[in-house]
Design a protein around this motif. Structure first.
Motif, short mmCIF file in Angstrom:
data_model
loop_
_atom_site.label_atom_id
_atom_site.label_comp_id
_atom_site.label_asym_id
_atom_site.label_seq_id
_atom_site.Cartn_x
_atom_site.Cartn_y
_atom_site.Cartn_z
N LEU A 515 -5.86 -2.50 -23.02
CA LEU A 515 -7.31 -2.56 -22.88
C LEU A 515 -7.97 -1.20 -23.03
CD1 LEU A 515 -9.76 -4.41 -22.21
CD2 LEU A 515 -9.42 -3.76 -19.81
N GLU A 516 -7.63 -0.27 -22.15
CA GLU A 516 -8.30 1.02 -22.15
C GLU A 516 -8.00 1.83 -23.41
OE1 GLU A 516 -10.61 2.14 -20.15
OE2 GLU A 516 -10.56 0.24 -19.08
N SER A 517 -6.76 1.76 -23.88
CA SER A 517 -6.42 2.50 -25.11
C SER A 517 -7.23 1.96 -26.29
CB SER A 517 -4.93 2.40 -25.40
OG SER A 517 -4.53 1.05 -25.54
N SER A 518 -7.51 0.64 -26.31
CA SER A 518 -8.32 0.05 -27.38
C SER A 518 -9.76 0.56 -27.32
CB SER A 518 -8.31 -1.47 -27.26
OG SER A 518 -7.01 -1.97 -27.38
N PHE A 519 -10.31 0.68 -26.11
CA PHE A 519 -11.67 1.21 -25.96
C PHE A 519 -11.75 2.66 -26.44
CE2 PHE A 519 -12.46 -2.00 -22.37
CZ PHE A 519 -13.14 -2.86 -23.23
N VAL A 520 -10.77 3.46 -26.05
CA VAL A 520 -10.76 4.87 -26.48
C VAL A 520 -10.65 4.95 -28.00
CG1 VAL A 520 -9.45 7.02 -26.39
CG2 VAL A 520 -9.80 5.70 -24.31
N PHE A 521 -9.79 4.12 -28.57
CA PHE A 521 -9.57 4.13 -30.02
C PHE A 521 -10.85 3.74 -30.75
CE2 PHE A 521 -8.08 2.50 -34.06
CZ PHE A 521 -7.04 3.35 -34.39
N SER A 522 -11.50 2.68 -30.28
CA SER A 522 -12.71 2.21 -30.96
C SER A 522 -13.85 3.22 -30.83
CB SER A 522 -13.13 0.85 -30.39
OG SER A 522 -13.30 0.94 -28.99
N ARG A 523 -13.97 3.87 -29.66
CA ARG A 523 -15.01 4.88 -29.48
C ARG A 523 -14.80 6.04 -30.45
NH1 ARG A 523 -14.77 6.70 -23.87
NH2 ARG A 523 -13.12 8.05 -24.61
N LYS A 524 -13.56 6.47 -30.60
CA LYS A 524 -13.26 7.58 -31.53
C LYS A 524 -13.56 7.16 -32.96
CE LYS A 524 -11.95 10.97 -30.62
NZ LYS A 524 -12.66 12.27 -30.43
N THR A 525 -13.32 5.89 -33.30
CA THR A 525 -13.63 5.40 -34.65
C THR A 525 -15.12 5.47 -34.92
OG1 THR A 525 -11.74 3.90 -34.51
CG2 THR A 525 -13.35 3.47 -36.24
N LEU A 526 -15.95 5.02 -33.97
CA LEU A 526 -17.40 5.09 -34.12
C LEU A 526 -17.88 6.53 -34.30
CD1 LEU A 526 -18.53 2.49 -31.40
CD2 LEU A 526 -18.64 2.21 -33.90
N GLU A 527 -17.29 7.43 -33.55
CA GLU A 527 -17.68 8.84 -33.65
C GLU A 527 -17.33 9.41 -35.02
OE1 GLU A 527 -15.80 10.80 -30.41
OE2 GLU A 527 -17.00 9.79 -28.87
N MET A 528 -16.17 9.03 -35.54
CA MET A 528 -15.76 9.53 -36.86
C MET A 528 -16.62 8.94 -37.97
SD MET A 528 -11.60 9.78 -36.60
CE MET A 528 -11.48 10.71 -38.12
N LEU A 529 -17.27 7.79 -37.68
CA LEU A 529 -18.20 7.21 -38.66
C LEU A 529 -19.60 7.83 -38.57
CD1 LEU A 529 -17.16 3.45 -38.36
CD2 LEU A 529 -16.81 4.96 -40.34
N GLY A 530 -19.75 8.82 -37.70
CA GLY A 530 -21.01 9.55 -37.61
C GLY A 530 -21.91 9.17 -36.46
N MET A 531 -21.46 8.29 -35.57
CA MET A 531 -22.31 7.87 -34.45
C MET A 531 -22.31 8.93 -33.36
SD MET A 531 -22.18 4.29 -32.33
CE MET A 531 -22.73 3.38 -33.78
#
Length: 601
Positions: A515-531
């Motif tokens: 659960l938590e590792s998925s949240f961290v992973f998805s947040r980092k993905t959004l940031e790398m997309l420029g968010m």
């Protein structure tokens, strides 16, 4: 200055050999041995290997002291069947079988054959224990049985040395009294027992309260070397004296500090011992008798391996455990140097024969890492390896069941917070791997009540179930809730359905493993997309809330409820945080301001 230069050369050799041999997968023992052969017999850079070997044997002494510290007398008593059953059988059967070809080929006299055969029957304590330590196999079934055999072999050195005067042609001229020697040995053991029981602890307590760190280190060395010399004076081996001292201090409150103080000296002296074995190898004898050595070495190692395998199987070892022990102990040991040197001095056989035997012993020791590799290839992959269930010193505020990747991270956080953790796992490979990194981990099946009791479940404030499989986790949870209902349970859930099942059973806390590792992973993905980071955090927080709300709905209405809370398509960006107050029209603000100003005028 001469000794200082040689010491520098040996230290440099150790620094180079250990990591290089480790990288090549040969083990540090073989690396040290090859460096000794290179620096001594081949290049003649360092001489006097025999003198260095006499000093470096202190490494074996310190090693056995540390092993003794880890063995309480009660546990040693429980190993008596292995020590005096399997160990005795190995020495006697191997010695008698090795005597056969020696007498059959008329290579030497009957008296000499006894010393040679039983001297070769002994294995290398230093080599075997170092390999077990490097591989984290000390607590495996194979490791415990190998240690029992080695321990009896260390005991066997006493009668072997004692019969040398009886077998020598000049024994009639000897002045020794066997009864007197036996009495001195018993008296020395009793004296050591009394000192360990009533004297040493008060001394260590006095030194500890003084705060003199260097005095504690000096006291630790004094205990080891003093007990070793006392046993040597009594006609026993120094290694056995150090081992007995360690056993007597195993229950001392200063055990861990003693081990920490001795460990650096043990490591460097043991490395020096292996290099000294290489230094003392007489290459001239090897060259002159290469054919005999080429025949004798494999014959001795094959005979010992087969006999050890058969005896281990007869004593109940599995195929894999017996293979591991047979691959670990086929060599002859460092005590062979002592026995053969003493026999040559007594005139039982010539000094040339003694040199040849020492060369054979050295070559068998050098081949040991290769026999352990061969043993690994001969094991049956399907066989489940069992370890000894030993829960000494277990019992902490947190009992962790399962030491997978999830559990390792949890334990790091708890230990960093100053909380002691008792860890149990049922995987031999996991135990072996964790032991190499210094974790205090125990072998046991968390789905067994007796294992949980031995691991201290009643003393634990919380139990963290970090096992991987859902079925295994459920068995453990059901057992703890049935047998220990007051226990607070924190559980690693396998998936969403498992989370709902655990909540239904009322565990204190559960979390899906991803659960938590998925949240961290998805947040980092959004940031790398420029968010923006703040917006990404808000989105993750919203997703977490939706997930929790959906779980609550599913717990009431069923697993397929709450589907409307899932995002199945991209969401049009909207403010995730509601404004604190409604928006106000700027034009109205301006007109109101003008009216107020006119009124004031």
């Amino acid at each position: 200055m001469h000794y200082f230069r040689e010491a520098l050369i040996l230290l440099a050799g150790a620094v180079i050999a250990a990591p290089l041999a480790k990288r090549l997968g040969l083990g540090t023992v073989l690396g040290y041995l090859f460096v000794g052969i290179l620096l001594g017999p081949m290049l003649r850079i360092v001489i006097g290997g025999g003198e260095i070997l006499n000093f470096a044997e202190l490494g074996v002494v310190l090693l056995l002291f540390i092993i003794g510290l880890e063995l309480k007398p009660s546990r040693l008593l429980s190993m008596s069947r292995e020590i005096f059953g399997l160990g005795l059988a190995q020495v006697v059967v191997t010695g008698l079988v090795l005597m056969g070809p020696i007498l059959l080929l008329k290579l030497t006299s009957f008296n000499a054959a006894i010393i040679i055969a039983f001297g070769l029957a002994l294995s290398s304590t230093a080599f075997a224990l170092q390999i077990l330590e490097e591989r984290g196999e000390r607590n495996t079934a194979a490791g415990q049985r190998a240690f029992s055999i080695l321990l009896f072999q260390d005991l066997a050195i006493v009668p072997l040395l004692a019969i040398i005067p009886l077998l020598t042609p000049f024994s009639a001229e000897g002045n020794t009294n066997p009864l007197l020697d036996f009495g001195i040995a018993i008296a020395a053991i009793v004296a050591l027992f009394i000192a360990g029981r009533y004297i040493l602890n008060p001394i260590f307590q006095l030194i500890a309260t003084s705060g003199a760190r260097e005095a504690m280190i000096a006291a630790a060395l004094l205990v080891v070397l003093g007990s070793a010399n006392l046993m040597q004076f009594a006609g026993l081996s120094m290694a056995m004296g150090a081992f007995l001292a360690g056993v007597l201090l195993a229950e001392s409150s200063y055990r861990h500090e003693l081990e920490a103080d001795i460990e650096p000296f043990r490591g460097i002296l043991l490395a020096l011992f292996f290099m000294a074995v290489g230094l003392s190898l007489n290459l001239d004898v090897v060259v002159e008798n290469w054919l005999m050595i080429a025949i004798a070495v494999p014959v001795i190692m094959i005979i010992k391996s087969l006999l050890i395998y058969i005896l281990c199987r007869l004593f109940g070892s599995s195929h894999n455990a017996a293979i591991r022990i047979a691959g670990l102990l086929p060599q002859s040991g460092e005590f062979g140097f002592v026995i053969f040197t003493a026999a040559a001095t007594a005139g039982i056989f010539s000094s040339d024969t003694g040199s040849l035997l020492i060369a054979i012993v050295t070559v068998t020791m050098a081949l040991t890492p290769f026999t352990t590799m061969l043993a690994e290839r001969l094991q049956t992959a399907s066989e489940h390896e069992e370890l000894e269930e030993n829960f000494e010193n277990a019992g902490s505020d947190v009992l962790m069941i399962g030491f997978s990747r999830f559990g390792q991270i949890v334990s790091q956080t708890l230990l960093a917070g100053g909380t002691d953790v008792t860890i149990i796992d049922h995987s031999a490979d996991q135990i072996r791997s964790a032991s190499k990194f210094g974790f205090n981990i125990y072998f046991g099946d968390g789905a067994r009540k007796d294992v949980l009791l031995a691991a201290g479940v009643k003393r634990a404030k919380v139990v963290a179930v970090c096992t991987h499989g859902r079925a295994t986790t459920d068995r453990i949870v059901n057992l703890i809730q049935a047998e220990f209902p007051e226990t607070r349970l924190l559980v690693r859930a396998y998936d969403r359905a498992h989370t709902l099942s655990l909540r239904d059973r009322g565990v204190d806390y559960e979390i899906r493993e991803t659960l938590e590792s998925s949240f961290v992973f998805s947040r980092k993905t959004l940031e790398m997309l420029g968010m923006d980071e703040e917006i990404a955090d808000e989105i993750v927080s919203d997703t977490r809330r939706r997930d929790e709300d959906r779980l609550k709905v599913q717990a009431i209405e069923g697993f397929y409820a709450g589907n409307d809370m899932l995002h199945t398509r991209p969401v049009t960006p909207e403010p995730l945080i509601k404004p604190k107050r409604a928006a106000e029209r700027i034009d109205l603000k301006d007109s109101e301001a003008e009216a107020a100003e006119a009124k004031n005028q």
